[in-house]
Design a protein around this motif. Structure first.
Motif, PDB file in Angstrom:
ATOM      1  N   THR A 136       0.746  -1.302  -0.104  1.00 40.94           N
ATOM      2  CA  THR A 136      -0.083  -0.039  -0.132  1.00 40.94           C
ATOM      3  C   THR A 136       0.853   1.340   0.090  1.00 40.94           C
ATOM      4  OG1 THR A 136      -1.885  -1.216   1.452  1.00 40.94           O
ATOM      5  CG2 THR A 136      -1.812   1.109   1.432  1.00 40.94           C
ATOM      6  N   LEU A 137       0.538   2.053  -1.004  1.00 41.82           N
ATOM      7  CA  LEU A 137       1.695   3.156  -1.181  1.00 41.82           C
ATOM      8  C   LEU A 137       0.721   4.628  -0.832  1.00 41.82           C
ATOM      9  CD1 LEU A 137       3.326   2.061  -4.231  1.00 41.82           C
ATOM     10  CD2 LEU A 137       4.092   1.656  -1.998  1.00 41.82           C
ATOM     11  N   GLY A 138       1.318   5.416  -0.255  1.00 40.30           N
ATOM     12  CA  GLY A 138       0.478   6.600   0.077  1.00 40.30           C
ATOM     13  C   GLY A 138       0.908   7.959  -1.160  1.00 40.30           C
ATOM     14  N   VAL A 139      -0.111   8.444  -1.266  1.00 37.47           N
ATOM     15  CA  VAL A 139       0.042   9.554  -2.166  1.00 37.47           C
ATOM     16  C   VAL A 139      -0.886  10.702  -1.644  1.00 37.47           C
ATOM     17  CG1 VAL A 139       0.270   8.278  -4.338  1.00 37.47           C
ATOM     18  CG2 VAL A 139      -2.032   8.893  -3.616  1.00 37.47           C
ATOM     19  N   LYS A 162      -2.053  -2.208 -10.884  1.00 32.61           N
ATOM     20  CA  LYS A 162      -3.193  -3.230 -10.405  1.00 32.61           C
ATOM     21  C   LYS A 162      -2.422  -4.275  -9.587  1.00 32.61           C
ATOM     22  CE  LYS A 162      -6.032  -3.089 -14.546  1.00 32.61           C
ATOM     23  NZ  LYS A 162      -6.649  -3.960 -15.619  1.00 32.61           N
ATOM     24  N   GLN A 163      -1.216  -4.010  -9.394  1.00 33.92           N
ATOM     25  CA  GLN A 163      -0.428  -5.021  -8.242  1.00 33.92           C
ATOM     26  C   GLN A 163       0.038  -4.592  -7.035  1.00 33.92           C
ATOM     27  OE1 GLN A 163       2.640  -6.007 -11.564  1.00 33.92           O
ATOM     28  NE2 GLN A 163       2.145  -7.968 -11.249  1.00 33.92           N
ATOM     29  N   PHE A 164      -0.403  -3.002  -6.985  1.00 28.68           N
ATOM     30  CA  PHE A 164      -0.367  -2.379  -5.484  1.00 28.68           C
ATOM     31  C   PHE A 164      -1.393  -1.391  -5.243  1.00 28.68           C
ATOM     32  CE2 PHE A 164       1.793   0.231  -8.584  1.00 28.68           C
ATOM     33  CZ  PHE A 164       1.307   1.148  -8.209  1.00 28.68           C
ATOM     34  N   THR A 165      -1.632  -1.110  -4.183  1.00 28.11           N
ATOM     35  CA  THR A 165      -2.869  -0.344  -3.556  1.00 28.11           C
ATOM     36  C   THR A 165      -2.324   1.191  -3.271  1.00 28.11           C
ATOM     37  OG1 THR A 165      -3.908  -2.191  -2.600  1.00 28.11           O
ATOM     38  CG2 THR A 165      -4.712   0.250  -2.117  1.00 28.11           C
ATOM     39  N   VAL A 166      -3.031   2.052  -3.699  1.00 30.46           N
ATOM     40  CA  VAL A 166      -2.801   3.591  -3.778  1.00 30.46           C
ATOM     41  C   VAL A 166      -3.906   4.053  -2.680  1.00 30.46           C
ATOM     42  CG1 VAL A 166      -2.596   5.828  -4.673  1.00 30.46           C
ATOM     43  CG2 VAL A 166      -1.505   3.664  -5.876  1.00 30.46           C
ATOM     44  N   LEU A 167      -3.104   4.722  -1.686  1.00 27.75           N
ATOM     45  CA  LEU A 167      -3.739   5.193  -0.732  1.00 27.75           C
ATOM     46  C   LEU A 167      -3.801   6.700  -0.491  1.00 27.75           C
ATOM     47  CD1 LEU A 167      -6.117   4.716   1.671  1.00 27.75           C
ATOM     48  CD2 LEU A 167      -4.094   4.541   3.257  1.00 27.75           C
ATOM     49  N   PRO A 168      -4.744   7.817  -0.870  1.00 23.78           N
ATOM     50  CA  PRO A 168      -4.396   9.021  -0.401  1.00 23.78           C
ATOM     51  C   PRO A 168      -4.436   9.520   1.148  1.00 23.78           C
ATOM     52  CG  PRO A 168      -6.796   8.684  -1.012  1.00 23.78           C
ATOM     53  CD  PRO A 168      -6.003   7.356  -1.184  1.00 23.78           C
ATOM     54  N   VAL A 169      -3.234  10.015   1.502  1.00 20.56           N
ATOM     55  CA  VAL A 169      -3.169  10.319   2.879  1.00 20.56           C
ATOM     56  C   VAL A 169      -2.687  11.652   3.109  1.00 20.56           C
ATOM     57  CG1 VAL A 169      -2.486   7.938   3.403  1.00 20.56           C
ATOM     58  CG2 VAL A 169      -0.733   9.413   2.666  1.00 20.56           C
ATOM     59  N   GLY A 170      -2.953  12.601   1.932  1.00 13.50           N
ATOM     60  CA  GLY A 170      -2.532  14.169   2.029  1.00 13.50           C
ATOM     61  C   GLY A 170      -0.991  14.371   2.477  1.00 13.50           C
ATOM     62  N   ALA A 171      -0.530  15.293   3.095  1.00 15.54           N
ATOM     63  CA  ALA A 171       0.841  15.531   3.375  1.00 15.54           C
ATOM     64  C   ALA A 171       1.037  16.230   4.738  1.00 15.54           C
ATOM     65  CB  ALA A 171       1.206  16.835   2.394  1.00 15.54           C
ATOM     66  N   ASP A 172       2.247  16.205   5.136  1.00 15.83           N
ATOM     67  CA  ASP A 172       2.588  16.800   6.485  1.00 15.83           C
ATOM     68  C   ASP A 172       1.999  15.729   7.555  1.00 15.83           C
ATOM     69  OD1 ASP A 172       3.756  18.984   5.365  1.00 15.83           O
ATOM     70  OD2 ASP A 172       1.772  20.106   5.242  1.00 15.83           O
ATOM     71  N   ASN A 173       1.364  16.133   8.615  1.00 18.61           N
ATOM     72  CA  ASN A 173       0.919  15.378   9.656  1.00 18.61           C
ATOM     73  C   ASN A 173       0.221  14.269   9.305  1.00 18.61           C
ATOM     74  OD1 ASN A 173       2.489  16.882  11.327  1.00 18.61           O
ATOM     75  ND2 ASN A 173       0.683  18.310  11.649  1.00 18.61           N
ATOM     76  N   THR A 174      -0.777  14.427   8.290  1.00 18.94           N
ATOM     77  CA  THR A 174      -1.692  13.123   8.002  1.00 18.94           C
ATOM     78  C   THR A 174      -0.515  12.124   7.262  1.00 18.94           C
ATOM     79  OG1 THR A 174      -2.210  14.323   5.820  1.00 18.94           O
ATOM     80  CG2 THR A 174      -3.678  14.623   7.755  1.00 18.94           C
ATOM     81  N   PHE A 175       0.242  12.598   6.653  1.00 20.69           N
ATOM     82  CA  PHE A 175       1.384  11.493   5.815  1.00 20.69           C
ATOM     83  C   PHE A 175       1.931  10.867   6.936  1.00 20.69           C
ATOM     84  CE2 PHE A 175       5.450  10.302   4.443  1.00 20.69           C
ATOM     85  CZ  PHE A 175       5.174   9.577   3.185  1.00 20.69           C
ATOM     86  N   ILE A 176       2.342  11.606   7.867  1.00 20.63           N
ATOM     87  CA  ILE A 176       3.470  10.975   8.830  1.00 20.63           C
ATOM     88  C   ILE A 176       2.578   9.830  10.092  1.00 20.63           C
ATOM     89  CG2 ILE A 176       4.414  11.744  11.083  1.00 20.63           C
ATOM     90  CD1 ILE A 176       5.307  14.264   9.966  1.00 20.63           C
ATOM     91  N   ALA A 177       1.207  10.378  10.148  1.00 25.18           N
ATOM     92  CA  ALA A 177       0.321   9.371  10.882  1.00 25.18           C
ATOM     93  C   ALA A 177       0.149   8.292  10.182  1.00 25.18           C
ATOM     94  CB  ALA A 177      -0.910  10.185  11.307  1.00 25.18           C
ATOM     95  N   ALA A 178      -0.105   8.416   9.002  1.00 23.47           N
ATOM     96  CA  ALA A 178      -0.445   7.182   7.975  1.00 23.47           C
ATOM     97  C   ALA A 178       0.810   6.279   8.088  1.00 23.47           C
ATOM     98  CB  ALA A 178      -0.799   7.533   6.705  1.00 23.47           C
ATOM     99  N   MET A 179       2.065   6.646   8.079  1.00 17.12           N
ATOM    100  CA  MET A 179       3.069   5.791   8.111  1.00 17.12           C
ATOM    101  C   MET A 179       3.358   5.137   9.514  1.00 17.12           C
ATOM    102  SD  MET A 179       6.819   6.161   6.069  1.00 17.12           S
ATOM    103  CE  MET A 179       6.198   5.998   4.622  1.00 17.12           C
ATOM    104  N   LYS A 180       3.146   5.848  10.337  1.00 17.58           N
ATOM    105  CA  LYS A 180       3.431   5.629  11.790  1.00 17.58           C
ATOM    106  C   LYS A 180       2.433   4.224  12.215  1.00 17.58           C
ATOM    107  CE  LYS A 180       5.981   9.401  13.860  1.00 17.58           C
ATOM    108  NZ  LYS A 180       6.034  10.214  15.100  1.00 17.58           N
ATOM    109  N   GLN A 181       1.119   4.466  11.722  1.00 22.27           N
ATOM    110  CA  GLN A 181       0.253   3.899  11.948  1.00 22.27           C
ATOM    111  C   GLN A 181      -0.050   2.537  11.163  1.00 22.27           C
ATOM    112  OE1 GLN A 181      -3.201   6.317  11.562  1.00 22.27           O
ATOM    113  NE2 GLN A 181      -2.700   7.535  13.372  1.00 22.27           N
ATOM    114  N   GLY A 182       0.990   2.256  10.230  1.00 21.85           N
ATOM    115  CA  GLY A 182       1.214   1.259   9.480  1.00 21.85           C
ATOM    116  C   GLY A 182      -0.017   0.962   8.372  1.00 21.85           C
ATOM    117  N   ARG A 183      -0.635   2.336   7.968  1.00 24.48           N
ATOM    118  CA  ARG A 183      -1.666   1.968   6.953  1.00 24.48           C
ATOM    119  C   ARG A 183      -1.286   2.162   5.560  1.00 24.48           C
ATOM    120  NH1 ARG A 183      -5.087   6.509   6.700  1.00 24.48           N
ATOM    121  NH2 ARG A 183      -4.021   7.916   8.276  1.00 24.48           N
ATOM    122  N   ILE A 184       0.150   2.537   5.428  1.00 28.57           N
ATOM    123  CA  ILE A 184       0.935   2.597   4.236  1.00 28.57           C
ATOM    124  C   ILE A 184       2.496   2.015   4.611  1.00 28.57           C
ATOM    125  CG2 ILE A 184      -0.299   4.363   3.176  1.00 28.57           C
ATOM    126  CD1 ILE A 184       2.152   6.369   3.945  1.00 28.57           C
TER     127      ILE A 184
END
Length: 336
Positions: A136-139, A162-184
């Motif tokens: 799962t890759l964050g954008v 089609k072989q990976f998932t793209v997840l919109p996570v915004g930037a700055d704090n929302t990006f950091i949170a998504a990675m720390k929480q293991g969502r991406i």
């Protein structure tokens, strides 16, 4: 006595008539610029130009607004809510295929300034974009520049979207949170977010597009990114304002290229670096190579961007694009 009063009144009337005949001083031109994430270092020239007073020097009354994703800033421009956008140049190509004429009048970044980070917890089994399958890759947002770049980077290693998932996570704090929480597992972001993640040990670099060398290696050529773009119909009727905007931004680029990261940071608002100015300066040092020297479109740049979009943007794929209409050096060429 009455005669003196009459003469005085006559003198005042004459003075008033003379003053009235003088040309009125024109009010500064009002321009609202939407920035696709004003705290991102890829768009630093917008706030820096304001801080340096370059807009005012040009006789412009500029209001800077911010949207977290470039695609949202683009929508504000098309709706006529703003006169200009500081965002990625590739939007001009994408929009032309939808019948919208957008023109970049100043190129701020000769490379994307983006970094593909992998979370430390995923790093052992995700060592290059060749390992993106099943991840799962964050954008910042769907339809954003980071989305197309992510797909292109994976494709160069034979991985289809089609072989990976793209997840919109915004930037700055929302990006950091998504990675720390293991969502991406990994994600594309810019400075100063990248340096924050690297400093904390929560992420490692997979792909570095903050330099010319790193970008050519990753994408096969220069990829002009952050830019100042406007609607073509606005440009046709406001060439004087466009010239002033271009001049203010080119002066800002010259300031960036002749001053240290510390000197540039000193000009920025304190809330941009919070309680960690040294980290902000470090992130800025990492970013300095991405900024254009003169605001001109780099040779071959539009073709690289078109190649990326043609592969993964359904709006662009198979469509004819007149690249000459997506940018102009007309205004930056007139800056001394």
């Amino acid at each position: 006595m009455n005669k003196r009063i009459s003469l005085t009144l006559l003198s005042l009337a004459v003075a008033g008539a003379l003053l009235g005949s003088l040309p009125a001083q024109a009010a500064p031109a009002r321009i609202t610029i939407m920035v696709g994430g004003i705290n991102k270092m890829v768009y630093l020239p917008a706030k820096l130009a304001e801080q340096l007073g370059y807009f005012k020097e040009e006789g412009l009354d500029v209001e800077l607004q911010s949207q977290p994703a470039g695609v949202d800033a683009e929508n504000e421009l098309l709706a006529g809510a703003v006169q200009a956008v500081v965002g990625f140049y590739d939007h001009a190509i994408d929009l032309q295929t939808k019948g919208k004429e957008i023109t970049a009048i100043t190129i701020l970044g000769q490379v994307p300034g983006e970094v593909e980070l992998v979370s430390t917890r995923s790093a052992s089994h995700f060592q290059s974009m060749a390992d993106a399958r099943g991840k799962t890759l964050g954008v910042t947002g769907l339809g954003s520049s980071t989305n197309f770049l992510t797909q292109y980077l994976a494709s160069r290693h034979g991985i289809s979207s089609k072989q990976f998932t793209v997840l919109p996570v915004g930037a700055d704090n929302t990006f950091i949170a998504a990675m720390k929480q293991g969502r991406i597992d990994a994600g594309m972001t810019t400075e100063p977010t990248a340096s924050v993640m690297l400093k904390s040990g929560d992420a490692q670099i997979l792909v570095d597009m903050r330099t010319v060398e790193g970008t050519v290696k990753a994408l096969g050529g220069l990829y002009p990114a952050s830019s100042v773009y406007v609607q073509r119909n606005w440009l046709n009727g406001h060439k004087e304002e466009a010239q002033k905007l271009a001049r203010a931004f080119v002066k800002t680029l010259k300031f960036i290229n002749t001053h240290s990261a510390e000197q540039i940071a000193d000009k920025m608002p304190k809330d941009y670096y919070g309680n960690n100015k040294p980290l902000y300066i470090q992130a800025l040092n990492n970013s300095l190579p991405m900024y254009s020297q003169d605001g001109k479109m780099p040779k071959g740049g539009p073709e690289t961007v078109l190649a990326v979009l043609s592969g993964f943007n359904p709006n662009v794929k198979g469509k004819h694009v007149d690249l000459s209409k997506t940018y102009t050096d007309e205004f930056v060429n007139q800056v001394k």
